[in-house]
Design an enzyme around this catalytic site. Structure first.
Site, PDB file in Angstrom:
ATOM      1  N   ASP A 121      -3.367  -6.383 -14.368  1.00  0.00           N
ATOM      2  CA  ASP A 121      -4.799  -6.704 -14.452  1.00  0.00           C
ATOM      3  C   ASP A 121      -5.460  -5.558 -15.232  1.00  0.00           C
ATOM      4  O   ASP A 121      -5.566  -5.598 -16.459  1.00  0.00           O
ATOM      5  CB  ASP A 121      -5.343  -6.866 -13.013  1.00  0.00           C
ATOM      6  CG  ASP A 121      -6.849  -7.047 -12.936  1.00  0.00           C
ATOM      7  OD1 ASP A 121      -7.511  -7.067 -13.976  1.00  0.00           O
ATOM      8  OD2 ASP A 121      -7.398  -7.169 -11.809  1.00  0.00           O
ATOM      9  N   LYS A 141      -4.529 -14.322  -2.275  1.00  0.00           N
ATOM     10  CA  LYS A 141      -4.229 -12.950  -2.721  1.00  0.00           C
ATOM     11  C   LYS A 141      -4.802 -11.981  -1.702  1.00  0.00           C
ATOM     12  O   LYS A 141      -5.982 -12.062  -1.362  1.00  0.00           O
ATOM     13  CB  LYS A 141      -4.859 -12.756  -4.098  1.00  0.00           C
ATOM     14  CG  LYS A 141      -4.970 -11.334  -4.570  1.00  0.00           C
ATOM     15  CD  LYS A 141      -5.308 -11.326  -6.056  1.00  0.00           C
ATOM     16  CE  LYS A 141      -6.507 -10.464  -6.366  1.00  0.00           C
ATOM     17  NZ  LYS A 141      -6.858 -10.502  -7.794  1.00  0.00           N
ATOM     18  N   LEU A 142      -3.941 -11.097  -1.216  1.00  0.00           N
ATOM     19  CA  LEU A 142      -4.373 -10.111  -0.226  1.00  0.00           C
ATOM     20  C   LEU A 142      -4.536  -8.763  -0.915  1.00  0.00           C
ATOM     21  O   LEU A 142      -3.628  -8.301  -1.615  1.00  0.00           O
ATOM     22  CB  LEU A 142      -3.323  -9.982   0.884  1.00  0.00           C
ATOM     23  CG  LEU A 142      -2.933 -11.277   1.606  1.00  0.00           C
ATOM     24  CD1 LEU A 142      -1.755 -11.017   2.551  1.00  0.00           C
ATOM     25  CD2 LEU A 142      -4.134 -11.847   2.374  1.00  0.00           C
ATOM     26  N   ASN A 192      -4.887  -2.851  -6.923  1.00  0.00           N
ATOM     27  CA  ASN A 192      -5.891  -2.183  -7.759  1.00  0.00           C
ATOM     28  C   ASN A 192      -5.497  -0.746  -8.093  1.00  0.00           C
ATOM     29  O   ASN A 192      -6.279   0.197  -7.947  1.00  0.00           O
ATOM     30  CB  ASN A 192      -7.291  -2.237  -7.119  1.00  0.00           C
ATOM     31  CG  ASN A 192      -7.907  -3.621  -7.213  1.00  0.00           C
ATOM     32  OD1 ASN A 192      -8.025  -4.320  -6.200  1.00  0.00           O
ATOM     33  ND2 ASN A 192      -8.255  -4.069  -8.404  1.00  0.00           N
ATOM     34  N   GLU A 243       0.167  -7.555  -7.892  1.00  0.00           N
ATOM     35  CA  GLU A 243      -0.798  -7.291  -8.973  1.00  0.00           C
ATOM     36  C   GLU A 243      -1.162  -5.815  -9.050  1.00  0.00           C
ATOM     37  O   GLU A 243      -1.482  -5.193  -8.039  1.00  0.00           O
ATOM     38  CB  GLU A 243      -2.036  -8.146  -8.717  1.00  0.00           C
ATOM     39  CG  GLU A 243      -3.094  -8.073  -9.812  1.00  0.00           C
ATOM     40  CD  GLU A 243      -4.250  -9.046  -9.567  1.00  0.00           C
ATOM     41  OE1 GLU A 243      -4.063 -10.052  -8.841  1.00  0.00           O
ATOM     42  OE2 GLU A 243      -5.348  -8.798 -10.101  1.00  0.00           O
TER      43      GLU A 243
END
Ligand code: SMG
Ligand code: MG
Length: 376
Positions: A245, A168-169, A197, A220
């Site tokens: 998330d 995951k980058l 994020n 994500e």
């Protein structure tokens, strides 16, 4: 005391441990070079004890919670609410502290500590209590934003050599498509994902359309943590599954997000949803809806990693987690280390409770403060 008696918690000890990270971890919201964690230890009449770790970081960037705030809420509200009378069943921990709004990471730490003590007395593992279906779990790795694409690729290649099954980058505006394209070109067959994020807005659609061409396993938390509606709009325009998330704080959130089409994958973290009991409920909602889940990470020490690995054994967890080996984070963990094998899997602890405990000498070295909540 036998396994069916209520659990009389006598003291709750809060302990801050500070562990240097092997390399700084940079995300779209900041950089950490030391892991500061609150460990919660509950001591039960008769001598049993249990440990939990609070996922709250130093600053309230990933969520509203932060380390000093979590310390205060545990000391002033959650600890006293728990200690005033014995707990009949671990699920009562969540009910006992339900009147406190939010503070899920602090609640999760307390619940984990009580569950650990409870299960140790019963001689049962956390994975078996939760309904774990396997004894090894698949490991992925989350790679922070790097200073250059060359440095990033070197780091990624090091993890692949260790067996990690998914990379995951972390991305942020300005360091996204080009960087991921570079890694994709070098590693055409590696399962890759990205995690923003919450750093983007729907207006950045072109970034996601470009990422959509790179064969990613998932994207994500691209958008604002409170915006399920925009996530649904974005998902409607992408082939790549969106994984939520930060936006998922409960099983109810998971049900709503799935119903709205805001995601096709969910990252489960016990701290973010208030504990492993609610994390299992998120898993159950997703499994019922046919939505794959995986277990995330918050750079935990072994005390917090253990419940994550136990959750990763659940049947609906079908993707590798951010459940990486201890040496990806620390030169020396505070528990016996979690290790990855050449196939990229990790053993689910087989000891009772969370299955690991802090080493007392390591604990002495890493502890920077303690405070004890006793029954009055
Ligand atoms: O534990 O390996 C880990 C970190 C995994 O990327 C990770 N966590 O958004 O998923 C996420 C982040 C949150 C923590 S950033 C300090
Ligand atoms: Mg994330």
């Amino acid at each position: 005391m036998t396994g069916s008696d209520p659990l009389p918690v006598e003291t709750i000890e809060l302990r801050e441990v500070d562990l240097p990270l092997v390399r700084p971890f940079r995300t779209s919201f900041g950089e950490e070079s030391v892991k500061r964690a609150i460990l919660v230890r509950v001591a039960v009449a008769g001598g049993a004890e249990g440990w939990g770790e609070c996922a709250a970081a130093e600053d309230p960037r990933y969520s509203e919670e932060w380390l000093d705030g979590a310390w205060a809420i545990l000391r002033d509200f959650l600890g006293p609410a728990l200690i005033k009378r014995p707990v009949g069943h671990p699920e009562e921990v969540g009910e006992r502290v339900q009147w406190v709004r939010g503070h899920r990471m602090a609640k999760a730490a307390l619940e984990a500590a009580v569950l650990d003590a409870w299960l140790r007395i019963r001689g049962e593992t956390l994975a078996s209590f939760l309904g774990g279906a396997r004894d090894r779990v698949e490991c992925g790795v989350s790679v922070g934003i790097a200073s250059s694409v060359e440095a990033l690729l070197e780091e990624v290649q090091g993890y692949l050599a260790k067996g990690y099954r998914r990379v995951k980058l972390k991305i942020e505006p300005g360091r996204d498509v080009d960087v991921v394209q570079h890694v994709r070109d070098a590693l055409p067959d590696t399962p890759l994902s990205v995690d923003a994020n919450a750093a983007y807005r729907l207006e950045n659609l072109s970034v996601f359309q470009a990422l959509d061409e790179l064969g990613l396993v998932m994207i994500e938390q691209p958008l604002h943590h409170e915006d399920l509606a925009d996530h649904a709009k974005l998902q409607g325009q992408l082939q790549t599954p969106i994984c939520l998330d930060e936006s998922i704080r409960s099983a109810h959130d998971a049900a709503v997000a799935i119903e709205m089409g805001a995601c096709r994958i969910i990252n489960i973290k016990p701290g973010r949803v208030g504990g492993v009991v609610e994390a299992k409920a998120v898993h159950d909602v997703a499994l019922g809806a046919g939505v794959p889940v995986w277990i995330g990470g918050m750079l935990e020490t072994g005390v917090g990693r253990a419940p994550n690995v136990a959750l990763a054994a659940l049947p609906g967890v079908t993707l590798p987690g951010d459940t990486s080996a201890s040496d990806r984070y620390f030169k020396e963990d505070i528990t016996e280390p979690f290790v990855i094998d050449a196939e990229g899997t990790m053993a689910v602890p087989t000891g009772p409770g969370i299955g690991v405990a802090p080493d007392s000498a390591r604990l002495e070295v890493c502890t920077v403060r303690t405070e004890t909540i006793a029954k009055v």
